[in-house]
Write an enzyme that holds these catalytic residues in place. Structure first.
Site, mmCIF file in Angstrom:
data_model
loop_
_atom_site.group_PDB
_atom_site.id
_atom_site.type_symbol
_atom_site.label_atom_id
_atom_site.label_comp_id
_atom_site.label_asym_id
_atom_site.label_seq_id
_atom_site.Cartn_x
_atom_site.Cartn_y
_atom_site.Cartn_z
ATOM 1 C CG HIS A 124 45.877 42.563 46.610
ATOM 2 N ND1 HIS A 124 45.328 42.930 45.408
ATOM 3 C CD2 HIS A 124 45.312 43.381 47.550
ATOM 4 C CE1 HIS A 124 44.454 43.912 45.604
ATOM 5 N NE2 HIS A 124 44.433 44.211 46.890
ATOM 6 C CE LYS A 177 42.309 40.619 46.785
ATOM 7 N NZ LYS A 177 41.235 40.628 47.800
#
Ligand code: NAD
Length: 240
Positions: free
Chosen positions: A151, A155
């Site tokens: 990600h 995040k």
């Protein structure tokens, strides 16, 4: 949708974030819902943007009446929106990941009073991937199972909620998954599940290239959930 088939009145919680912005943009293209409030952590610069009233979290209790809330915020913000939905007897669709065990318990308890759906991932592709992982795990006893998720650098939680949900599917099939997390650049979300034994390997991969898929799934779920009986719904209950 609600009984009179009037547009579902939506509150978006986490409105200033990456997901919140996608939700507001895509909501404005639909005629089966209307966003009556957009809530973010801090004081909004503008009260009304494109006809939508914006609120700071501290003002949450003063939000107008709504049929369903969609929450893509952070665990710190989750308790307040669950409490508000509970108080107003409104539906809640939440995609916030990294919730604590007590927050999951509060969700389960609230499902006795309001309709709600929490999902680690609102994409159809990941729903199918979960089924494939469970089937593969059941068919491949004793194989190693590894889940690698990637990600964007902003995040906060790791492993991702989706990786943990895939792991739960693998466990349902009898596997014992291990996790690896990568945080790099602006990756929207990638989940790679590998089953390995001596001499062979199966690889299952899902790549999200645009977070609109999650926003569309959440909007669809909110319209379907509003006005239903209390309970903990699954995404697949609301997709049809
Ligand atoms: P982001 O950091 O861009 O946005 C977070 C939003 O939450 C902002 O609007 C911020 O104002 C708000 N917020 C932060 N603290 C708050 C608090 N204490 N009270 C109320 N609001 C608060 O994050 P994002 O990328 O939009 O992701 C949001 C959440 O959604 C994360 O948990 C992420 O993992 C999750 N997510 C889930 C899915 C899914 O399909 N389930 C998909 C993408 C992201």
């Amino acid at each position: 949708m609600n009984e009179a088939h009037a547009p579902v009145r939506l509150l978006i919680h986490g409105a200033s974030g990456r997901m919140g912005q996608a939700l507001l943009r895509l909501a404005s293209e639909r005629d089966d819902l209307v966003v009556v409030a957009a809530v973010s952590r801090s004081q909004p610069a503008q009260r009304v943007v494109d006809g939508v009233a914006h609120f700071a979290v501290a003002e949450l209790s003063g939000a107008p009446e709504f049929d369903a809330a969609i929450d893509f915020s952070l665990p710190e913000g989750f308790d307040a929106i669950l409490h508000l939905c509970d108080e107003r007897r409104a539906a809640l669709v939440s995609g916030t990941t990294g919730l604590e065990a007590e927050q999951r318990e509060a969700l389960t308890a609230a499902a006795g009073r309001i309709p709600l759906l929490w999902a680690a991932n609102f994409s159809l592709g990941v729903a199918v991937l979960n089924e494939l992982v469970e089937r593969a795990a059941a068919a491949l006893p004793g194989w190693d199972c590894d889940i690698v998720e990637s990600h964007h650098v902003h995040k906060k939680d790791a492993p991702s909620g989706t990786a943990l949900a895939l792991g739960a599917s693998a466990e349902q099939g009898g596997a014992h998954p291990r996790y690896q997390s990568l945080r790099a650049g602006d990756i929207v979300g990638e989940h790679f599940v590998q089953f390995t034994t001596l001499g062979e390997r199966i690889e299952l991969n899902h790549r999200a290239t645009n977070r609109d898929i999650f926003a569309r799934g959440a909007l669809h779920a909110a319209v379907r959930l509003a006005g239903r009986a209390p309970g903990a719904y699954r995404l697949r209950d609301l997709l049809a």
